[in-house]
Design a protein around this motif. Structure first.
Motif, PDB file in Angstrom:
ATOM      1  N   PHE A   1       0.853  -1.185   0.000  1.00 55.30           N
ATOM      2  CA  PHE A   1       0.000   0.000   0.000  1.00 55.30           C
ATOM      3  C   PHE A   1       0.892   1.239   0.000  1.00 55.30           C
ATOM      4  N   LEU A   2       0.487   2.263  -0.721  1.00 56.96           N
ATOM      5  CA  LEU A   2       1.221   3.529  -0.754  1.00 56.96           C
ATOM      6  C   LEU A   2       0.330   4.617  -0.188  1.00 56.96           C
ATOM      7  N   VAL A   3       0.814   5.303   0.841  1.00 58.59           N
ATOM      8  CA  VAL A   3       0.080   6.398   1.478  1.00 58.59           C
ATOM      9  C   VAL A   3       0.873   7.676   1.240  1.00 58.59           C
ATOM     10  N   ASN A   4       0.186   8.723   0.817  1.00 62.19           N
ATOM     11  CA  ASN A   4       0.836  10.011   0.564  1.00 62.19           C
ATOM     12  C   ASN A   4       0.675  10.915   1.777  1.00 62.19           C
ATOM     13  N   LYS A   5       1.772  11.375   2.316  1.00 65.83           N
ATOM     14  CA  LYS A   5       1.855  12.275   3.481  1.00 65.83           C
ATOM     15  C   LYS A   5       1.555  11.525   4.778  1.00 65.83           C
ATOM     16  N   HIS A   6       1.754  12.205   5.872  1.00 64.54           N
ATOM     17  CA  HIS A   6       1.443  11.600   7.174  1.00 64.54           C
ATOM     18  C   HIS A   6       0.644  12.559   8.053  1.00 64.54           C
TER      19      HIS A   6
ATOM     20  N   ASP B   1       6.926  14.917   1.438  1.00 66.38           N
ATOM     21  CA  ASP B   1       7.856  15.967   1.009  1.00 66.38           C
ATOM     22  C   ASP B   1       8.312  16.826   2.181  1.00 66.38           C
ATOM     23  N   THR B   2       7.724  16.618   3.354  1.00 72.46           N
ATOM     24  CA  THR B   2       8.109  17.362   4.547  1.00 72.46           C
ATOM     25  C   THR B   2       7.576  16.646   5.781  1.00 72.46           C
ATOM     26  N   PHE B   3       7.973  17.135   6.930  1.00 74.39           N
ATOM     27  CA  PHE B   3       7.485  16.593   8.199  1.00 74.39           C
ATOM     28  C   PHE B   3       6.781  17.713   8.954  1.00 74.39           C
ATOM     29  N   PRO B   4       5.522  18.005   8.621  1.00 76.13           N
ATOM     30  CA  PRO B   4       4.805  19.079   9.314  1.00 76.13           C
ATOM     31  C   PRO B   4       4.772  18.845  10.820  1.00 76.13           C
ATOM     32  N   GLY B   5       5.073  19.892  11.562  1.00 75.68           N
ATOM     33  CA  GLY B   5       5.096  19.795  13.011  1.00 75.68           C
ATOM     34  C   GLY B   5       6.402  19.260  13.555  1.00 75.68           C
TER      35      GLY B   5
ATOM     36  N   MET C   1      -0.645  21.296  15.232  1.00 80.33           N
ATOM     37  CA  MET C   1       0.142  20.462  14.336  1.00 80.33           C
ATOM     38  C   MET C   1       1.304  19.799  15.072  1.00 80.33           C
ATOM     39  N   SER C   2       1.941  20.528  15.959  1.00 85.72           N
ATOM     40  CA  SER C   2       3.067  19.962  16.715  1.00 85.72           C
ATOM     41  C   SER C   2       2.606  18.825  17.630  1.00 85.72           C
ATOM     42  N   VAL C   3       1.468  19.017  18.283  1.00 80.60           N
ATOM     43  CA  VAL C   3       0.924  17.960  19.145  1.00 80.60           C
ATOM     44  C   VAL C   3       0.556  16.743  18.303  1.00 80.60           C
ATOM     45  N   TYR C   4      -0.115  16.985  17.176  1.00 81.43           N
ATOM     46  CA  TYR C   4      -0.477  15.896  16.274  1.00 81.43           C
ATOM     47  C   TYR C   4       0.780  15.155  15.811  1.00 81.43           C
ATOM     48  N   ALA C   5       1.813  15.920  15.419  1.00 81.74           N
ATOM     49  CA  ALA C   5       3.035  15.318  14.894  1.00 81.74           C
ATOM     50  C   ALA C   5       3.664  14.358  15.902  1.00 81.74           C
ATOM     51  N   VAL C   6       3.687  14.747  17.158  1.00 87.70           N
ATOM     52  CA  VAL C   6       4.314  13.912  18.191  1.00 87.70           C
ATOM     53  C   VAL C   6       3.423  12.724  18.564  1.00 87.70           C
ATOM     54  N   LEU C   7       2.138  12.978  18.749  1.00 86.37           N
ATOM     55  CA  LEU C   7       1.247  11.917  19.233  1.00 86.37           C
ATOM     56  C   LEU C   7       0.772  10.961  18.145  1.00 86.37           C
ATOM     57  N   ILE C   8       0.599  11.463  16.928  1.00 83.51           N
ATOM     58  CA  ILE C   8       0.051  10.620  15.856  1.00 83.51           C
ATOM     59  C   ILE C   8       0.992  10.524  14.660  1.00 83.51           C
ATOM     60  N   GLY C   9       1.511  11.673  14.203  1.00 87.13           N
ATOM     61  CA  GLY C   9       2.357  11.688  13.005  1.00 87.13           C
ATOM     62  C   GLY C   9       3.605  10.839  13.131  1.00 87.13           C
ATOM     63  N   TRP C  10       4.333  11.001  14.233  1.00 84.63           N
ATOM     64  CA  TRP C  10       5.568  10.234  14.422  1.00 84.63           C
ATOM     65  C   TRP C  10       5.279   8.737  14.500  1.00 84.63           C
TER      66      TRP C  10
ATOM     67  N   LYS D   1      17.014  11.334  12.737  1.00 82.72           N
ATOM     68  CA  LYS D   1      16.715  11.664  14.134  1.00 82.72           C
ATOM     69  C   LYS D   1      15.516  10.864  14.646  1.00 82.72           C
ATOM     70  N   LEU D   2      14.522  10.654  13.764  1.00 80.22           N
ATOM     71  CA  LEU D   2      13.327   9.905  14.144  1.00 80.22           C
ATOM     72  C   LEU D   2      13.528   8.395  14.050  1.00 80.22           C
TER      73      LEU D   2
END
Length: 195
Positions: free
Chosen positions: A8-13, A36-40, A54-63, A85-86
């Motif tokens: 499966f291919l998913v675009n963005k996170h 193409d980037t890591f928002p948050g 966005m920062s909270v989302y990035a840490v709790l869900i995006g990462w 780093k991640l």
């Protein structure tokens, strides 16, 4: 279910559809995530409230989504430091530009650069996330200093008609949506993507 894909291919996170990464991985499926980037994480929006959310989302869900992916496809090398780093599994696959389509295109006649002028163009959505508004600030300043430079803003400007009416001039031109991007690129001197 009908196709039973192997990968499966998913675009963005950062979109709701990226939640499928977690669901698919829990079911043992191979999932590639392209971004193409890591928002948050390495890119932040201008509005402070959106930045916090966005920062909270990035840490709790995006990462966790990024970590769960079988492989993260990065579109450029600038993302490597954050990917390392991640602790992500990643590969670089550059966004492609078919130069042959540009090289063989006939320049857009209605956008031809007048003799002795320089044409600088932005092609994309007229949204602040793309930086068109930053480019407009620069265009205003340069147009007031140089009489033979013009700026093209190519892309849909739905909802910004009043702004366009106030800004449109002989040197600052809003074309609206166009489907002839190779012909436009062939007709201009400089392309700018300020996002």
């Amino acid at each position: 279910r009908l196709e039973k894909p192997d990968i499966f291919l998913v675009n963005k996170h950062m979109f709701f559809t990226s939640l499928a990464v977690l669901w698919l991985r829990l079911r043992g499926r191979k999932v590639l995530l392209a971004t193409d980037t890591f928002p948050g994480l390495n890119w932040y929006p201008r509005r402070w409230l959106v930045r916090i959310v966005m920062s909270v989302y990035a840490v709790l869900i995006g990462w966790p989504i990024l970590k769960a992916a079988s492989l993260v496809i990065l579109f450029h090398e600038g993302l490597i430091p954050v990917a390392k780093k991640l602790g992500l599994r990643y590969r670089i696959i550059h966004n492609g530009v078919d130069r042959a389509k540009i090289d063989t295109a006939t320049p857009a006649a209605d956008l031809a650069t007048p003799e002795g002028w320089v044409t600088i163009a932005y092609i994309g959505r007229m949204e602040s996330i793309k930086g068109y508004d930053d480019f407009l600030v620069v265009a205003r300043e340069l147009a007031s200093k140089y009489s033979k430079v013009r700026f093209l803003f190519v892309g849909s400007y739905h909802g910004k008609e009043e702004l366009i009416a106030n800004e449109q001039s002989a040197q600052i031109i809003f074309t609206g949506h166009r489907d002839d991007v190779p012909a436009i690129l062939k007709a201009i001197d400089i392309f700018v993507l300020p996002s």
